[in-house]
Design a protein around this motif. Structure first.
Motif, short mmCIF file in Angstrom:
data_model
loop_
_atom_site.label_atom_id
_atom_site.label_comp_id
_atom_site.label_asym_id
_atom_site.label_seq_id
_atom_site.Cartn_x
_atom_site.Cartn_y
_atom_site.Cartn_z
N THR A 1 -4.90 -8.69 -1.86
CA THR A 1 -3.49 -8.45 -2.14
C THR A 1 -2.94 -7.53 -1.07
N ALA A 2 -1.80 -7.87 -0.49
CA ALA A 2 -1.18 -7.04 0.54
C ALA A 2 -0.75 -5.71 -0.06
N THR B 1 3.38 -7.05 -2.40
CA THR B 1 4.24 -8.22 -2.34
C THR B 1 4.58 -8.67 -3.75
N GLY C 1 0.92 -1.70 1.29
CA GLY C 1 1.40 -0.82 2.34
C GLY C 1 1.80 0.52 1.75
N SER D 1 -1.19 -0.07 6.35
CA SER D 1 -0.78 -1.43 5.99
C SER D 1 -2.01 -2.31 6.04
N GLY D 2 -2.19 -3.11 5.03
CA GLY D 2 -3.36 -3.97 5.01
C GLY D 2 -3.43 -4.74 3.71
N SER D 3 -4.63 -4.88 3.19
CA SER D 3 -4.81 -5.59 1.93
C SER D 3 -5.97 -4.98 1.18
N TRP E 1 7.95 -7.88 0.42
CA TRP E 1 7.50 -6.51 0.17
C TRP E 1 8.41 -5.87 -0.86
#
Length: 185
Positions: free
Chosen positions: A17-18, A166, A20, A56-58, A172
Motif C-alpha cells: 500500500t502506498a 491512496t 507518504g 514516500s514509499g509503500s 493521495w
C-alpha cells in the motif's frame, strides 16, 4: 490468503500500500506556493498541495507503519522551517525546488527516524529536504522558476506531520494529521 481471523496463510503475498509522510504548509503560505506550482508546473502540479516529503514509499503492513509514524511524531519536538531561494536536481532529475534552509536538520532527523523501522527502504539518492516547484516540464520553464523565485523566502512552524495513503480512486489523501509532541529543542 487471509483467514477469517485476519491471519495470513502460507503462500500468500501481502499487497503493498502506498504511504507518504509529509510536512504540509500552513495557510496562507500554501496558497502562494500552490500558485507558483501552477505557474511553473501547470494545473496538475497545482492540484498537489505544497509539501516537504519526509518519506514516500509503500508498506505491506499499514497498521504497523501507522503505529511507527505516530511514535516518531510523538517524540519529535516542534521546529521551524525556513525556505529560501531555489535549487535543482538537474541534470539527474528534472526538478526545480525551494531550498529548506532552517529546519533542514530537523527534517533529516524526522526522515531518519521514519525509515528506521517498518518504513525502511533503499533510497536512490540521499535525503534532501526541499519543496518542489516544477517537475518534468520544459527546461525553459524550470529555468524561469529557478530565476524568478531565487529571492523568495518564508518561514513557518512545523507542529505536525501528515500521513498520506491512496484512496479508492488511487489519489493521495490525508489519512491522519499527527501532532509533534517531543520536548522543545
Amino acid at each position: 490468503m487471509v483467514s477469517k481471523a485476519g491471519e495470513e496463510t502460507q503462500g500468500a503475498v501481502a499487497q503493498a500500500t502506498a504511504l507518504g509522510v509529509v510536512i504540509q504548509l500552513p495557510s496562507p503560505l500554501d496558497a502562494t506556493l500552490r500558485e507558483w506550482r501552477r505557474r511553473y508546473g501547470g494545473q496538475a502540479a497545482a492540484a498537489i498541495a505544497p509539501h516537504i516529503t519526509l518519506v514516500s514509499g509503500s508498506t505491506t503492513d499499514w497498521d504497523s507503519a501507522v503505529r511507527h509514524v505516530r511514535k516518531v511524531a510523538a517524540h519529535m519536538p516542534v521546529f521551524r522551517v525556513g525556505i529560501r531561494g531555489t535549487g535543482t536536481f538537474r541534470p539527474i532529475s528534472p526538478v526545480v525546488f525551494m531550498n529548506v534552509i532552517e529546519g533542514a536538520q530537523a527534517c533529516g532527523r524526522l526522515h531518519d527516524a521514519l525509515v528506521d523501522g517498518p518504513l525502511r527502504h533503499e533510497l536512490s539518492y540521499g535525503y534532501h529536504p526541499h519543496l518542489t516547484i516544477a517537475h518534468e516540464v520544459e527546461d525553459s520553464i524550470m529555468d524561469l522558476a529557478q530565476e524568478e523565485l531565487s529571492g523568495e523566502s518564508m518561514t513557518f512552524p512545523v507542529d505536525s506531520i501528515g500521513l498520506f495513503g491512496t484512496d479508492s480512486a488511487g489519489a493521495w489523501s490525508l489519512r491522519e494529521e499527527l501532532e509533534l509532541g517531543g520536548p522543545t529543542s
